[in-house]
Design a protein around this motif. Structure first.
Motif, PDB file in Angstrom:
ATOM      1  N   LEU A  87      33.737  26.735  39.462  1.00  0.00           N
ATOM      2  CA  LEU A  87      33.764  27.512  40.701  1.00  0.00           C
ATOM      3  C   LEU A  87      34.184  28.954  40.444  1.00  0.00           C
ATOM      4  CD1 LEU A  87      35.338  24.912  43.161  1.00  0.00           C
ATOM      5  CD2 LEU A  87      33.023  25.871  43.267  1.00  0.00           C
ATOM      6  N   TYR A  88      35.108  29.148  39.504  1.00  0.00           N
ATOM      7  CA  TYR A  88      35.567  30.507  39.194  1.00  0.00           C
ATOM      8  C   TYR A  88      34.425  31.341  38.615  1.00  0.00           C
ATOM      9  CZ  TYR A  88      38.054  34.366  37.019  1.00  0.00           C
ATOM     10  OH  TYR A  88      38.462  35.618  36.643  1.00  0.00           O
ATOM     11  N   VAL A  89      33.666  30.748  37.673  1.00  0.00           N
ATOM     12  CA  VAL A  89      32.536  31.465  37.076  1.00  0.00           C
ATOM     13  C   VAL A  89      31.512  31.827  38.146  1.00  0.00           C
ATOM     14  CG1 VAL A  89      30.589  31.268  35.488  1.00  0.00           C
ATOM     15  CG2 VAL A  89      32.851  30.440  34.801  1.00  0.00           C
ATOM     16  N   PHE A  90      31.193  30.865  39.001  1.00  0.00           N
ATOM     17  CA  PHE A  90      30.231  31.120  40.077  1.00  0.00           C
ATOM     18  C   PHE A  90      30.747  32.209  41.016  1.00  0.00           C
ATOM     19  CE2 PHE A  90      28.961  30.281  44.476  1.00  0.00           C
ATOM     20  CZ  PHE A  90      27.583  30.424  44.369  1.00  0.00           C
ATOM     21  N   HIS A  91      32.027  32.131  41.350  1.00  0.00           N
ATOM     22  CA  HIS A  91      32.639  33.101  42.256  1.00  0.00           C
ATOM     23  C   HIS A  91      32.586  34.514  41.672  1.00  0.00           C
ATOM     24  CE1 HIS A  91      36.166  35.288  43.922  1.00  0.00           C
ATOM     25  NE2 HIS A  91      35.780  34.728  45.050  1.00  0.00           N
ATOM     26  N   GLU A  92      32.915  34.645  40.371  1.00  0.00           N
ATOM     27  CA  GLU A  92      32.915  35.956  39.733  1.00  0.00           C
ATOM     28  C   GLU A  92      31.507  36.538  39.651  1.00  0.00           C
ATOM     29  OE1 GLU A  92      35.489  38.051  38.316  1.00  0.00           O
ATOM     30  OE2 GLU A  92      36.418  36.831  39.871  1.00  0.00           O
ATOM     31  N   ARG A  93      30.532  35.706  39.291  1.00  0.00           N
ATOM     32  CA  ARG A  93      29.157  36.196  39.174  1.00  0.00           C
ATOM     33  C   ARG A  93      28.602  36.607  40.533  1.00  0.00           C
ATOM     34  NH1 ARG A  93      26.181  32.345  34.619  1.00  0.00           N
ATOM     35  NH2 ARG A  93      27.465  33.059  32.860  1.00  0.00           N
ATOM     36  N   ALA A  94      28.980  35.872  41.552  1.00  0.00           N
ATOM     37  CA  ALA A  94      28.524  36.220  42.898  1.00  0.00           C
ATOM     38  C   ALA A  94      29.080  37.576  43.321  1.00  0.00           C
ATOM     39  CB  ALA A  94      28.946  35.135  43.890  1.00  0.00           C
ATOM     40  N   TRP A  95      30.361  37.811  43.051  1.00  0.00           N
ATOM     41  CA  TRP A  95      30.972  39.081  43.437  1.00  0.00           C
ATOM     42  C   TRP A  95      30.457  40.248  42.603  1.00  0.00           C
ATOM     43  CZ3 TRP A  95      33.365  41.141  47.369  1.00  0.00           C
ATOM     44  CH2 TRP A  95      33.948  40.302  48.321  1.00  0.00           C
ATOM     45  N   GLN A  96      30.047  39.972  41.363  1.00  0.00           N
ATOM     46  CA  GLN A  96      29.491  41.042  40.535  1.00  0.00           C
ATOM     47  C   GLN A  96      28.194  41.595  41.118  1.00  0.00           C
ATOM     48  OE1 GLN A  96      29.113  39.489  36.579  1.00  0.00           O
ATOM     49  NE2 GLN A  96      31.319  39.530  36.178  1.00  0.00           N
ATOM     50  N   LYS A  97      27.478  40.771  41.866  1.00  0.00           N
ATOM     51  CA  LYS A  97      26.210  41.201  42.454  1.00  0.00           C
ATOM     52  C   LYS A  97      26.401  41.910  43.794  1.00  0.00           C
ATOM     53  CE  LYS A  97      23.556  37.537  40.216  1.00  0.00           C
ATOM     54  NZ  LYS A  97      22.673  36.359  40.417  1.00  0.00           N
ATOM     55  N   ILE A  98      27.606  41.855  44.314  1.00  0.00           N
ATOM     56  CA  ILE A  98      27.881  42.495  45.600  1.00  0.00           C
ATOM     57  C   ILE A  98      28.384  43.912  45.351  1.00  0.00           C
ATOM     58  CG2 ILE A  98      29.284  42.407  47.696  1.00  0.00           C
ATOM     59  CD1 ILE A  98      29.434  39.355  47.306  1.00  0.00           C
ATOM     60  N   ARG A  99      27.683  44.910  45.869  1.00  0.00           N
ATOM     61  CA  ARG A  99      28.041  46.304  45.625  1.00  0.00           C
ATOM     62  C   ARG A  99      29.146  46.801  46.550  1.00  0.00           C
ATOM     63  NH1 ARG A  99      25.144  49.140  42.290  1.00  0.00           N
ATOM     64  NH2 ARG A  99      25.900  51.062  43.244  1.00  0.00           N
ATOM     65  N   TRP A 100      29.379  46.105  47.645  1.00  0.00           N
ATOM     66  CA  TRP A 100      30.390  46.556  48.594  1.00  0.00           C
ATOM     67  C   TRP A 100      31.768  46.613  47.924  1.00  0.00           C
ATOM     68  CZ3 TRP A 100      34.941  44.519  50.403  1.00  0.00           C
ATOM     69  CH2 TRP A 100      35.522  45.186  51.490  1.00  0.00           C
ATOM     70  N   GLY A 101      32.484  47.694  48.175  1.00  0.00           N
ATOM     71  CA  GLY A 101      33.831  47.822  47.645  1.00  0.00           C
ATOM     72  C   GLY A 101      33.903  48.407  46.248  1.00  0.00           C
ATOM     73  N   LYS A 102      32.730  48.651  45.623  1.00  0.00           N
ATOM     74  CA  LYS A 102      32.721  49.254  44.295  1.00  0.00           C
ATOM     75  C   LYS A 102      32.605  50.771  44.419  1.00  0.00           C
ATOM     76  CE  LYS A 102      30.621  45.441  41.688  1.00  0.00           C
ATOM     77  NZ  LYS A 102      29.478  45.056  40.819  1.00  0.00           N
ATOM     78  N   GLN A 103      33.305  51.476  43.574  1.00  0.00           N
ATOM     79  CA  GLN A 103      33.238  52.930  43.587  1.00  0.00           C
ATOM     80  C   GLN A 103      33.319  53.442  42.155  1.00  0.00           C
ATOM     81  OE1 GLN A 103      35.887  54.774  46.360  1.00  0.00           O
ATOM     82  NE2 GLN A 103      35.537  56.842  45.573  1.00  0.00           N
ATOM     83  N   ASP A 104      32.379  54.301  41.802  1.00  0.00           N
ATOM     84  CA  ASP A 104      32.364  54.850  40.453  1.00  0.00           C
ATOM     85  C   ASP A 104      33.517  55.832  40.259  1.00  0.00           C
ATOM     86  OD1 ASP A 104      30.084  53.449  39.740  1.00  0.00           O
ATOM     87  OD2 ASP A 104      28.740  55.028  40.453  1.00  0.00           O
ATOM     88  N   VAL A 105      34.079  55.808  39.064  1.00  0.00           N
ATOM     89  CA  VAL A 105      35.084  56.798  38.681  1.00  0.00           C
ATOM     90  C   VAL A 105      34.389  57.798  37.766  1.00  0.00           C
ATOM     91  CG1 VAL A 105      37.261  57.213  37.488  1.00  0.00           C
ATOM     92  CG2 VAL A 105      36.958  55.131  38.850  1.00  0.00           C
ATOM     93  N   PRO A 106      34.158  59.017  38.226  1.00  0.00           N
ATOM     94  CA  PRO A 106      33.415  59.986  37.411  1.00  0.00           C
ATOM     95  C   PRO A 106      34.202  60.394  36.172  1.00  0.00           C
ATOM     96  CG  PRO A 106      34.359  61.067  39.330  1.00  0.00           C
ATOM     97  CD  PRO A 106      34.615  59.599  39.503  1.00  0.00           C
ATOM     98  N   SER A 107      33.490  60.608  35.092  1.00  0.00           N
ATOM     99  CA  SER A 107      34.142  61.120  33.886  1.00  0.00           C
ATOM    100  C   SER A 107      34.335  62.624  34.030  1.00  0.00           C
ATOM    101  CB  SER A 107      33.307  60.797  32.647  1.00  0.00           C
ATOM    102  OG  SER A 107      31.985  61.272  32.799  1.00  0.00           O
ATOM    103  N   PHE A 108      35.249  63.169  33.263  1.00  0.00           N
ATOM    104  CA  PHE A 108      35.581  64.588  33.387  1.00  0.00           C
ATOM    105  C   PHE A 108      36.170  65.098  32.081  1.00  0.00           C
ATOM    106  CE2 PHE A 108      38.999  61.937  35.079  1.00  0.00           C
ATOM    107  CZ  PHE A 108      40.065  62.306  34.269  1.00  0.00           C
TER     108      PHE A 108
END
Length: 243
Positions: free
Chosen positions: A52-73
Motif C-alpha cells: 500500500l505504501y508503494v502504491f500510495h507514493e507512486r500515486a502521489w508522484q503523479k499528482i502535480r498539486w502542491g509541487k513547486q519548483d525551487v529555481p537554481s541560482f
C-alpha cells in the motif's frame, strides 16, 4: 550542524515498522488468545502495508498539486580581500545544504588551483572571474545552485558573470580598507603595502563598488551570523519560499 545519515533513517524506519507490527500482533493475541493467529496477522500486515505504501507514493508522484519548483541560482559574494566573504558564504552554504537542494560551493582559491600559472594582473583577474562565471552558469543551468566567493574587483567582470546566469544574486560585503586590514590575519595587506604583492585591490589597484547589488552587507557593523541571516531571508523570500 548535524544531519541525519541515510543509514540512521533506514534504521529508524525499520525499528518503527517492527514496533508497529508487534503492536498489531499483540492486540490480536489479547483479543483472541491465539498466538499463531496473532503472528499470521502481523506478518500479513507487514506485506500489505509495504504494498500500500508503494502504491500510495507512486500515486502521489503523479499528482502535480502542491509541487513547486525551487529555481537554481548563483549567489555571488564580492568585496575587498578580508571583508568576510568566505566565512559568510560558508555559513549560507551550510544552511542551503541542510534544505536538501542541489548546491555547490566555489571559492576563488578553488578555481585558481585549476590554473596555477594564472597571475593577478587586471587582465588575469578578469579572465579568472569570467572563467568562474562560466562554471557557475553551467552548474546553474543543470539545476545546481552555486555559492561563489570572489574578490572580483572589476565591475565589468562581475557584470559578465551576471549576464551568463539565469538568476544572479550579487552580495556585496561592504567594508573599509582599514577594517579589512584589521581582519587580515595572514598579513596580505601588509605585504602589499611593502611591495611584496602587486595589483592588490584596495592598495595599488581599485576595487570597483557594485552598483545595484541584490544584497549589501555592511560587515563592519554586523556580525557574521547577522549577515548570514540577512542573506537567508532574501533567499527565502525570492527563491526558497517553497521550502
Amino acid at each position: 550542524m548535524q544531519v541525519e545519515t541515510h543509514a540512521r533513517s533506514v534504521l529508524k524506519a525499520v525499528s518503527w515498522r517492527t514496533l508497529a507490527t508487534l503492536t498489531t500482533a499483540l492486540i490480536v493475541f489479547v483479543f483472541t488468545g491465539e498466538f499463531a493467529l496473532a503472528l499470521t496477522v502481523g506478518v500479513l500486515e507487514v506485506f500489505a502495508k509495504m504494498a500500500l505504501y508503494v502504491f500510495h507514493e507512486r500515486a502521489w508522484q503523479k499528482i502535480r498539486w502542491g509541487k513547486q519548483d525551487v529555481p537554481s541560482f548563483v549567489l555571488w559574494f564580492t568585496g575587498l580581500p578580508a571583508s568576510g566573504k568566505k566565512a559568510v558564504a560558508d555559513g549560507v552554504y551550510r544552511k542551503l545544504t541542510a534544505t536538501g537542494i542541489k548546491v555547490e560551493r566555489l571559492d576563488s582559491h578553488d578555481v585558481r588551483h585549476l590554473f596555477p600559472k594564472l597571475g593577478f594582473t587586471p587582465e588575469e583577474v578578469d579572465r579568472h572571474v569570467r572563467r568562474a562565471g562560466h562554471l557557475c552558469s553551467m552548474l546553474e543551468k543543470n539545476g545546481v545552485s552555486v555559492v561563489a566567493s570572489f574578490v572580483s574587483p572589476y565591475r565589468e567582470s562581475r557584470d559578465f558573470a551576471r549576464q551568463l546566469a539565469g538568476n544572479f544574486i550579487e552580495v556585496y560585503m561592504r567594508s573599509t580598507v582599514e577594517a579589512c586590514e584589521q581582519r587580515d590575519t595572514k598579513g596580505h595587506y601588509r605585504k602589499a603595502r611593502a611591495g611584496e604583492y602587486r595589483f592588490f585591490p584596495g592598495v595599488d589597484v581599485p576595487y570597483e563598488d557594485p552598483v545595484g547589488a541584490e544584497v549589501v552587507i555592511d560587515i563592519d557593523n554586523v556580525s557574521e551570523e547577522q549577515a548570514i541571516e540577512t542573506i537567508w531571508r532574501y533567499l527565502k523570500r525570492h527563491y526558497l519560499n517553497a521550502i
